[in-house]
Each structure stands twice: as C-alpha cells, then as structure tokens.
Design a protein around this motif. Structure first.
Motif, mmCIF file in Angstrom:
data_model
loop_
_atom_site.group_PDB
_atom_site.id
_atom_site.type_symbol
_atom_site.label_atom_id
_atom_site.label_comp_id
_atom_site.label_asym_id
_atom_site.label_seq_id
_atom_site.Cartn_x
_atom_site.Cartn_y
_atom_site.Cartn_z
ATOM 1 N N ALA A 62 0.823 -1.215 0.000
ATOM 2 C CA ALA A 62 0.000 0.000 0.000
ATOM 3 C C ALA A 62 0.857 1.265 0.000
ATOM 4 O O ALA A 62 0.447 2.293 -0.532
ATOM 5 N N ASP A 63 2.065 1.186 0.562
ATOM 6 C CA ASP A 63 2.922 2.367 0.652
ATOM 7 C C ASP A 63 3.928 2.480 -0.499
ATOM 8 O O ASP A 63 4.889 3.232 -0.418
ATOM 9 N N LYS A 64 3.667 1.763 -1.587
ATOM 10 C CA LYS A 64 4.626 1.821 -2.701
ATOM 11 C C LYS A 64 4.589 3.180 -3.399
ATOM 12 O O LYS A 64 3.654 3.964 -3.239
ATOM 13 N N ASP A 65 5.600 3.435 -4.208
ATOM 14 C CA ASP A 65 5.729 4.663 -4.981
ATOM 15 C C ASP A 65 4.536 4.783 -5.926
ATOM 16 O O ASP A 65 4.190 3.834 -6.619
ATOM 17 N N VAL A 104 -4.210 5.839 1.727
ATOM 18 C CA VAL A 104 -3.772 4.456 1.540
ATOM 19 C C VAL A 104 -2.366 4.205 2.100
ATOM 20 O O VAL A 104 -2.110 3.158 2.693
ATOM 21 N N LYS A 105 -1.482 5.151 1.941
ATOM 22 C CA LYS A 105 -0.075 4.963 2.320
ATOM 23 C C LYS A 105 0.123 4.527 3.768
ATOM 24 O O LYS A 105 0.981 3.676 4.040
ATOM 25 N N PRO A 106 -0.623 5.048 4.737
ATOM 26 C CA PRO A 106 -0.415 4.632 6.135
ATOM 27 C C PRO A 106 -0.661 3.138 6.389
ATOM 28 O O PRO A 106 -0.262 2.625 7.427
ATOM 29 N N ARG A 107 -1.260 2.432 5.448
ATOM 30 C CA ARG A 107 -1.472 0.992 5.611
ATOM 31 C C ARG A 107 -0.160 0.220 5.469
ATOM 32 O O ARG A 107 -0.122 -0.988 5.661
ATOM 33 N N GLY A 108 0.913 0.935 5.105
ATOM 34 C CA GLY A 108 2.249 0.348 5.094
ATOM 35 C C GLY A 108 2.432 -0.761 4.080
ATOM 36 O O GLY A 108 2.083 -0.620 2.922
ATOM 37 N N HIS A 109 2.972 -1.880 4.547
ATOM 38 C CA HIS A 109 3.325 -2.984 3.655
ATOM 39 C C HIS A 109 2.181 -3.966 3.426
ATOM 40 O O HIS A 109 2.412 -5.067 2.912
ATOM 41 N N VAL A 110 0.965 -3.593 3.780
ATOM 42 C CA VAL A 110 -0.188 -4.438 3.469
ATOM 43 C C VAL A 110 -0.184 -4.660 1.961
ATOM 44 O O VAL A 110 -0.029 -3.717 1.181
ATOM 45 N N MET A 111 -0.297 -5.909 1.536
ATOM 46 C CA MET A 111 -0.238 -6.232 0.110
ATOM 47 C C MET A 111 -1.618 -6.101 -0.535
ATOM 48 O O MET A 111 -2.582 -6.706 -0.077
ATOM 49 N N LEU A 112 -1.675 -5.313 -1.590
ATOM 50 C CA LEU A 112 -2.891 -5.114 -2.360
ATOM 51 C C LEU A 112 -2.750 -5.834 -3.697
ATOM 52 O O LEU A 112 -1.675 -5.831 -4.292
ATOM 53 N N GLU A 113 -3.838 -6.412 -4.141
ATOM 54 C CA GLU A 113 -3.860 -7.007 -5.477
ATOM 55 C C GLU A 113 -5.231 -6.745 -6.071
ATOM 56 O O GLU A 113 -6.238 -7.165 -5.532
ATOM 57 N N GLU A 114 -5.231 -6.010 -7.174
ATOM 58 C CA GLU A 114 -6.500 -5.729 -7.838
ATOM 59 C C GLU A 114 -6.501 -6.401 -9.198
ATOM 60 O O GLU A 114 -5.486 -6.430 -9.885
ATOM 61 N N LYS A 115 -7.661 -6.928 -9.558
ATOM 62 C CA LYS A 115 -7.813 -7.574 -10.857
ATOM 63 C C LYS A 115 -9.117 -7.114 -11.468
ATOM 64 O O LYS A 115 -10.173 -7.215 -10.850
ATOM 65 N N GLN A 116 -9.001 -6.573 -12.672
ATOM 66 C CA GLN A 116 -10.207 -6.208 -13.410
ATOM 67 C C GLN A 116 -10.836 -7.508 -13.904
ATOM 68 O O GLN A 116 -10.159 -8.339 -14.510
ATOM 69 N N LEU A 117 -12.101 -7.700 -13.616
ATOM 70 C CA LEU A 117 -12.778 -8.943 -13.973
ATOM 71 C C LEU A 117 -13.309 -8.914 -15.402
ATOM 72 O O LEU A 117 -13.231 -9.901 -16.118
ATOM 73 N N LYS A 118 -13.850 -7.791 -15.794
ATOM 74 C CA LYS A 118 -14.464 -7.659 -17.113
ATOM 75 C C LYS A 118 -14.641 -6.167 -17.373
ATOM 76 O O LYS A 118 -14.917 -5.413 -16.447
ATOM 77 N N ASP A 139 -3.768 -8.616 1.442
ATOM 78 C CA ASP A 139 -3.012 -9.697 2.071
ATOM 79 C C ASP A 139 -3.579 -11.068 1.702
ATOM 80 O O ASP A 139 -3.733 -11.958 2.538
ATOM 81 N N GLY A 140 -3.920 -11.232 0.414
ATOM 82 C CA GLY A 140 -4.363 -12.517 -0.110
ATOM 83 C C GLY A 140 -5.824 -12.846 0.074
ATOM 84 O O GLY A 140 -6.301 -13.848 -0.445
ATOM 85 N N LYS A 141 -6.578 -12.014 0.788
ATOM 86 C CA LYS A 141 -8.001 -12.289 1.017
ATOM 87 C C LYS A 141 -8.857 -11.263 0.286
ATOM 88 O O LYS A 141 -8.560 -10.064 0.321
ATOM 89 N N GLN A 142 -9.911 -11.748 -0.382
ATOM 90 C CA GLN A 142 -10.775 -10.813 -1.096
ATOM 91 C C GLN A 142 -11.399 -9.838 -0.111
ATOM 92 O O GLN A 142 -12.012 -10.237 0.876
ATOM 93 N N ALA A 143 -11.222 -8.544 -0.392
ATOM 94 C CA ALA A 143 -11.726 -7.493 0.478
ATOM 95 C C ALA A 143 -12.898 -6.752 -0.144
ATOM 96 O O ALA A 143 -13.715 -6.186 0.568
ATOM 97 N N ALA A 144 -12.968 -6.740 -1.468
ATOM 98 C CA ALA A 144 -14.028 -5.992 -2.143
ATOM 99 C C ALA A 144 -14.141 -6.433 -3.592
ATOM 100 O O ALA A 144 -13.184 -6.933 -4.184
ATOM 101 N N ARG A 145 -15.339 -6.239 -4.120
ATOM 102 C CA ARG A 145 -15.606 -6.317 -5.558
ATOM 103 C C ARG A 145 -16.516 -5.146 -5.862
ATOM 104 O O ARG A 145 -17.191 -4.630 -4.975
#
Length: 181
Positions: A62-65, A104-118, A139-145
């Motif tokens: 979350a804190d990436k450039d 978003v940045k204060p969430r630190g190293h929490v890993m985000l992964e977004e995928k466009q479905l369609k 962090d590997g768990k679906q959080a939202a769609r």
C-alpha cells in the motif's frame, strides 16, 4: 462490517482504478501534458490497456511509490467513491489523487492485489469511457468487488484518466452476473 471499514475498503477499491503505469504528469502552458514515460512506467497506447495497467500499478504494498498513478491521471482528475449510508441513502466521497495516496499509504506494507474482472469500452476519437468490474484482495483475502466508471482522454504520450467513480459491492447492491467473467 462497520462503516469505517467499508470506507477503507471502498478507498482501496478505488486504488484499482488509479494505479496505471506511467510517468509523472506536468503542466505546459496552462494545460496538462504527459511527460515522456520512462521504460518501466508507460501510458497505454490504446484505452483497452488501461485496466491491465491499473492492476499492475495497484498490486503491491500500500505504501509503494505512486509516480505511475500520478502520471496516469491528469492533475485535475477526481475520484468519487460511492456507497450506501447506514440509512440506505447513497453517499459519496470525492478525492484528489493526493488525498487518495494519503489515505492508503499509512497501511504500510499491506499487500494489495486488484484484478479487473471484465470491462466494456466506448470510444469516440480521443475520449473513452470504461465500465470495469474488479476484485480487490488485501493480504491474499478478497476485500471488495465492485464497478469502476473510468473516463479517459488521449494525449500525445498515451491515454490518461480524467475521472473515476467507484462503487463496491454490498449486501443491498450485489455485483450483477453480467459484470462477472
């Protein structure tokens, strides 16, 4: 899920829309013009490339450039996060890219992964509208769609986003089957 958690998830979901690979944007003679993209951060040459580029730019800590996201959006771009209030009435939060990065940045190293479905694309000349469904994992768990409505323009360096609206799926507004792959 409480309202503050929902707002964080909606803000993270909006991340998906914003995370395109490109260089920082600059202003030239009073109008926003893209600088030449660097090799690792190019604007898409066609609007069909926006969803994949967003996914690539969002995925990571979350804190990436966020230079690539800053290049993707014109300086005047706004993000609108739509949700339902406790009373069931629609509400929204409007943010600049800087506002979003700060949230978003204060969430630190929490890993985000977004995928466009369609996604569906409408284009006329140098303007495009993308309607994109997405899934966000934290962090590997679906959080939202939900759904993104993305407006974009073509500039000399490629396609840039002028605005994004995001609505995350909820119990009262499930993602319709037609938006799923």
């Amino acid at each position: 899920m409480n309202r503050s958690v929902c707002r964080v998830l909606v803000s993270l979901a909006g991340l998906a829309v914003l995370g395109m690979s490109a260089t920082r944007a600059g202003a030239l003679a009073g109008s926003a013009m893209a600088q030449a993209p660097d090799a690792g951060c190019a604007l898409p040459s066609e609007p069909e490339g926006i969803p994949a580029a967003l996914d690539a730019a969002i995925t990571g800590p979350a804190d990436k450039d966020r230079d690539c996201m800053e290049a993707l959006l014109i300086p005047e771009a706004r993000m609108m996060f739509v949700s339902l209030g406790a009373d069931g009435a629609p509400t929204y939060t409007l943010q600049t890219l800087d506002d979003w990065i700060a949230s978003v940045k204060p969430r630190g190293h929490v890993m985000l992964e977004e995928k466009q479905l369609k996604f569906n694309l409408e284009r006329y000349g140098n303007v495009a509208q993308l309607w994109s469904s997405y899934a966000l994992h934290v962090d590997g768990k679906q959080a939202a769609r939900g759904v993104h409505s993305i407006q974009a323009i073509k500039e000399a360096g490629g396609w840039r986003v002028t605005g994004i609206m995001v609505q995350a799926e909820s119990a009262t507004a499930p993602l319709p089957r037609k938006y799923l792959p």
